[in-house]
Scaffold this motif. Structure first.
Motif, PDB file in Angstrom:
ATOM      1  N   ARG A 108      10.179   3.312  -5.381  1.00  0.00           N
ATOM      2  CA  ARG A 108       9.420   3.011  -6.142  1.00  0.00           C
ATOM      3  C   ARG A 108       9.983   3.401  -7.627  1.00  0.00           C
ATOM      4  N   LYS A 109      10.395   4.809  -7.478  1.00  0.00           N
ATOM      5  CA  LYS A 109      11.226   5.267  -8.604  1.00  0.00           C
ATOM      6  C   LYS A 109      12.252   4.661  -9.026  1.00  0.00           C
ATOM      7  N   LEU A 110      12.984   3.978  -8.217  1.00  0.00           N
ATOM      8  CA  LEU A 110      14.319   3.068  -8.602  1.00  0.00           C
ATOM      9  C   LEU A 110      13.581   1.869  -9.400  1.00  0.00           C
ATOM     10  N   ALA A 111      12.661   1.104  -8.716  1.00  0.00           N
ATOM     11  CA  ALA A 111      11.881   0.100  -9.514  1.00  0.00           C
ATOM     12  C   ALA A 111      11.422   0.419 -10.765  1.00  0.00           C
ATOM     13  N   LYS A 112      10.917   1.707 -10.997  1.00  0.00           N
ATOM     14  CA  LYS A 112      10.442   2.106 -12.222  1.00  0.00           C
ATOM     15  C   LYS A 112      11.653   2.294 -13.373  1.00  0.00           C
ATOM     16  N   ARG A 113      12.944   2.579 -12.805  1.00  0.00           N
ATOM     17  CA  ARG A 113      14.137   2.782 -13.676  1.00  0.00           C
ATOM     18  C   ARG A 113      14.566   1.348 -14.118  1.00  0.00           C
ATOM     19  N   GLN A 114      14.191   0.344 -13.354  1.00  0.00           N
ATOM     20  CA  GLN A 114      14.677  -1.039 -13.609  1.00  0.00           C
ATOM     21  C   GLN A 114      13.828  -1.478 -15.103  1.00  0.00           C
ATOM     22  N   GLY A 115      13.054  -0.844 -15.570  1.00  0.00           N
ATOM     23  CA  GLY A 115      12.328  -1.034 -16.915  1.00  0.00           C
ATOM     24  C   GLY A 115      11.271  -2.265 -16.609  1.00  0.00           C
ATOM     25  N   LEU A 116      10.552  -2.327 -15.266  1.00  0.00           N
ATOM     26  CA  LEU A 116       9.687  -3.262 -15.209  1.00  0.00           C
ATOM     27  C   LEU A 116       8.199  -2.971 -15.417  1.00  0.00           C
ATOM     28  N   VAL A 117       7.877  -1.917 -16.344  1.00  0.00           N
ATOM     29  CA  VAL A 117       6.641  -1.721 -16.868  1.00  0.00           C
ATOM     30  C   VAL A 117       6.099  -3.214 -17.397  1.00  0.00           C
ATOM     31  N   GLY A 118       4.850  -3.285 -16.729  1.00  0.00           N
ATOM     32  CA  GLY A 118       4.035  -4.360 -17.248  1.00  0.00           C
ATOM     33  C   GLY A 118       4.216  -5.615 -16.119  1.00  0.00           C
ATOM     34  N   LYS A 119       5.126  -5.404 -15.265  1.00  0.00           N
ATOM     35  CA  LYS A 119       5.432  -6.406 -14.106  1.00  0.00           C
ATOM     36  C   LYS A 119       4.673  -6.201 -13.010  1.00  0.00           C
ATOM     37  N   GLY A 120       3.633  -5.305 -12.911  1.00  0.00           N
ATOM     38  CA  GLY A 120       3.164  -5.053 -11.461  1.00  0.00           C
ATOM     39  C   GLY A 120       3.854  -4.041 -11.002  1.00  0.00           C
ATOM     40  N   THR A 121       3.299  -3.817  -9.776  1.00  0.00           N
ATOM     41  CA  THR A 121       3.633  -2.435  -8.739  1.00  0.00           C
ATOM     42  C   THR A 121       4.230  -2.775  -7.643  1.00  0.00           C
ATOM     43  N   CYS A 122       5.567  -2.321  -7.480  1.00  0.00           N
ATOM     44  CA  CYS A 122       6.495  -3.072  -6.058  1.00  0.00           C
ATOM     45  C   CYS A 122       5.602  -1.890  -4.941  1.00  0.00           C
ATOM     46  N   VAL A 123       5.351  -2.730  -4.059  1.00  0.00           N
ATOM     47  CA  VAL A 123       4.655  -2.406  -2.622  1.00  0.00           C
ATOM     48  C   VAL A 123       5.595  -2.494  -1.617  1.00  0.00           C
ATOM     49  N   GLY A 124       6.857  -2.907  -1.671  1.00  0.00           N
ATOM     50  CA  GLY A 124       7.917  -2.919  -0.710  1.00  0.00           C
ATOM     51  C   GLY A 124       7.903  -4.219   0.108  1.00  0.00           C
ATOM     52  N   LYS A 125       8.826  -4.081   1.184  1.00  0.00           N
ATOM     53  CA  LYS A 125       8.896  -5.304   2.013  1.00  0.00           C
ATOM     54  C   LYS A 125       7.954  -5.499   2.884  1.00  0.00           C
ATOM     55  N   ALA A 126       7.976  -6.708   3.535  1.00  0.00           N
ATOM     56  CA  ALA A 126       6.909  -6.732   4.798  1.00  0.00           C
ATOM     57  C   ALA A 126       7.745  -6.138   5.868  1.00  0.00           C
ATOM     58  N   LEU A 127       6.523  -5.577   6.740  1.00  0.00           N
ATOM     59  CA  LEU A 127       6.950  -4.691   7.968  1.00  0.00           C
ATOM     60  C   LEU A 127       7.448  -5.918   8.784  1.00  0.00           C
ATOM     61  N   PRO A 128       8.193  -5.339  10.105  1.00  0.00           N
ATOM     62  CA  PRO A 128       8.651  -6.276  10.992  1.00  0.00           C
ATOM     63  C   PRO A 128       7.523  -6.970  11.656  1.00  0.00           C
ATOM     64  N   GLY A 129       7.655  -8.108  11.623  1.00  0.00           N
ATOM     65  CA  GLY A 129       6.502  -9.003  12.273  1.00  0.00           C
ATOM     66  C   GLY A 129       5.585  -9.536  11.385  1.00  0.00           C
ATOM     67  N   MET A 130       5.658  -9.118  10.330  1.00  0.00           N
ATOM     68  CA  MET A 130       4.781  -9.736   9.306  1.00  0.00           C
ATOM     69  C   MET A 130       5.293 -10.833   8.333  1.00  0.00           C
ATOM     70  N   GLU A 131       4.749 -11.672   7.831  1.00  0.00           N
ATOM     71  CA  GLU A 131       4.966 -12.716   6.796  1.00  0.00           C
ATOM     72  C   GLU A 131       4.413 -12.805   5.637  1.00  0.00           C
ATOM     73  N   ILE A 132       4.858 -13.159   4.471  1.00  0.00           N
ATOM     74  CA  ILE A 132       4.023 -12.931   3.183  1.00  0.00           C
ATOM     75  C   ILE A 132       4.625 -14.276   2.541  1.00  0.00           C
ATOM     76  N   ARG A 133       3.547 -15.026   1.811  1.00  0.00           N
ATOM     77  CA  ARG A 133       3.877 -15.933   0.955  1.00  0.00           C
ATOM     78  C   ARG A 133       2.864 -16.126  -0.234  1.00  0.00           C
TER      79      ARG A 133
END
Length: 553
Positions: free
Chosen positions: A334-359
């Motif tokens: 999360r700290k790395l995402a913050k350093r990328q200067g993405l303020v205002g672009k939402g909150t990074c909540v990570g990748k899908a756990l094994p077995g889970m799919e996201i669309r």
């Protein structure tokens, strides 16, 4: 465990056979004097927990509770709740669990929808059921639970023998867990035995949880997983219906005294704990992992919490009562995402756990009959989050219309609509932008809560903020409500004006918020009953739409 027989109580029996003398539960003795900061604990080994839940299962069965019965549990968190829950799983009965703070109107509505067969609860619960008798008229079995539980009756009747576990199937109803109702009426989520089993395996494997660890679950329902994971449960000295009022010194002392290695809690709880630890220069060396969820977790809170752990990791899993967990992210990522200067672009909540799919699909407030290619959005484009996987629940109890709206058919499977807005980046990280019903639409531009609020939350005097819409829903004027840290709440017009100018200067620096010029102050936001962390933005919007008196410079 046979593939065709899935029952969470089988995990407890396995632990009792493998580690009979290992401590399974530690609970503060009720009535411990309030001036004692180190509570005296009752301890139960895995063998004792298995034995006692067998005895309670015999008692409940004799009283008329049978497989498939819907049983409302109104018992205080602690040993009794865990013992009774496992006894019900052994019978094959279905525990019904609701938040005590959801309000009388919501509570009675949920009772009516569920049509419960039995009530197991403290004396107060039974008195309430008689006051509101029409809602409980179909209850055929009532069991009163007193502070001592069932130990005396089990000894008196000699009910120490094994209880034959119900041979429940993977798709058989295991429990009905009610949502908190933070953005609508609470709904009963149907959990099947197979879903519980998948959750246990997913959490154990992804987070590397080992038998012999010591957990302090600050949400009572999570204590039910620990016997399956081989962890000792230390029940915290707190009122779980009011987590934001937790006394951090008691939690910290218990963590240190009991060498807690794992804990789950809401952002509201960890906000208080981190403040207390910073003030008293305390670290938490025994903790290997903290799971923080229940509401969006700020970057600052994750960083402050991570600083407390010399050898541990802070995780923020993303999910909902209907689908948990979906993704997870560490504080470092999360700290790395913050350093990328993405303020205002939402909150990074990570990748899908094994077995889970996201669309990500086009945002819609309507029923979606089936998933088609034209609905699915490409990476980087903001839309509605849908998920699929073994821990995703199939339906709400006796709510066909709500179930149809929340699920999207896709061949022989289905997707769950999380009710959230977000996007997937090029590395398949999910970014959360806010709740669908809380977005503010103003003609061609749409404002999302998490994106806008993160801009204002950068101000050091702001505790949290809330995006609301003023006026008609399709042409709403975006506005921000600010809850300052108590010591910085403006005391006069001059302070108010200066505070607003500073906030609007922040807003003008980001294209997401540059059009926002309506601002209000509010001393204490209304929040959800379960985690005391999810902001009730729709309540705030109703309040300020009635006033319509923004602070003007």
């Amino acid at each position: 465990m046979q593939d065709d027989v899935i029952n969470i109580a089988l995990y407890l029996r396995a632990q009792a056979n493998k580690n009979p003398h290992t401590c399974a539960l530690m609970a503060p003795i009720e009535g411990t004097f309030s001036f004692l900061t180190r509570p005296v604990y009752i301890r139960k080994t895995f063998a004792e927990l298995e034995e006692e839940s067998n005895g309670v299962a015999h008692i409940l069965q004799r009283k008329g509770i049978k497989r498939g019965n819907r049983v409302l549990l109104m018992v205080r968190p602690g040993i009794n709740l865990i013992v009774i829950a496992f006894a019900l799983f052994k019978i094959g009965a279905v525990p019904v669990i609701m938040d005590p703070g959801m309000g009388v109107k919501n509570f009675l509505s949920c009772i009516q929808k569920t049509n419960i067969d039995a009530l197991i609860g403290v004396p107060l619960a039974h008195r309430l059921s008689r006051i509101f008798f029409p809602y409980f008229k179909n209850v055929h079995t009532r069991v009163v639970v007193r502070s001592g539980g069932f130990s005396r009756e089990i000894k008196k009747r000699g009910l120490f023998r094994d209880f034959p576990l119900a041979q429940t199937k993977r798709n058989e109803l295991a429990a009905i867990l009610y949502t908190s109702g933070s953005t609508g009426a609470p709904k009963g989520v149907c959990y099947e035995h197979g879903m519980f089993d998948s959750q246990i395996r997913m959490i154990r494997d992804f987070y590397g949880i080992q038998p012999g660890e010591v957990d302090m679950p600050m949400l009572p329902i999570f204590a039910l997983f620990n016997p399956a994971l081989g962890m000792t449960t230390v029940i915290p000295k707190m009122n779980p219906s009011k987590p934001a009022q937790v006394k951090p010194e008691l939690i910290v002392q218990s963590i240190l005294d009991n060498n807690i290695t794992n804990t789950f809690g809401s952002p509201a709880i960890w906000h208080k704990i981190t403040e207390y630890c910073a003030k008293n220069e305390i670290k938490l060396p025994s903790i290997r992992r903290i799971l923080m969820a229940g509401a969006p977790v700020s970057d600052a809170l994750m960083e402050r919490t991570q600083d407390l752990l010399p050898g541990g990791v802070v995780y923020s899993p993303y999910g909902a009562t209907e689908a948990l967990p979906v993704t997870s992210i560490e504080a470092v990522a999360r700290k790395l995402a913050k350093r990328q200067g993405l303020v205002g672009k939402g909150t990074c909540v990570g990748k899908a756990l094994p077995g889970m799919e996201i669309r990500i699909i086009r945002v819609s407030d309507d029923l979606i009959q089936g998933l088609s290619d034209d609905l699915i959005l490409p990476k980087g484009e903001v839309g509605e989050i849908i998920v699929r996987g073994p821990t995703v629940t199939r339906e709400y109890y006796h709510l066909a219309q709500e179930t149809a709206f929340a699920k999207i058919k896709d061949g022989q499977t289905f997707w769950h609509r999380m009710g959230d807005i977000g996007y997937l980046d090029k590395n398949d990280n999910l970014w959360f932008c806010g709740r669908r019903v809380e977005r503010v639409v103003n003609g061609d531009k749409t404002y999302y809560t998490d994106c806008c609020e993160s801009i204002f939350n950068q101000h050091e005097h702001v505790y949290r903020s809330a995006l609301i819409g003023l006026g008609p829903s399709e042409q709403a004027t975006p506005a921000i409500v600010i809850e300052p840290h108590p010591q910085f709440y403006p005391q006069n017009r001059e302070e108010e004006t200066a505070f607003k100018r500073a906030l609007l200067d922040l807003a003008k620096q980001n294209e997401v918020t540059q059009d926002i010029d309506q601002l209000f102050f509010y001393k204490s936001f209304p929040v959800d009953v379960r985690h005391n962390a999810k902001i009730h933005r729709l309540t705030l919007a109703h309040h300020f739409n009635k006033k319509l008196k923004p602070i003007n410079v």
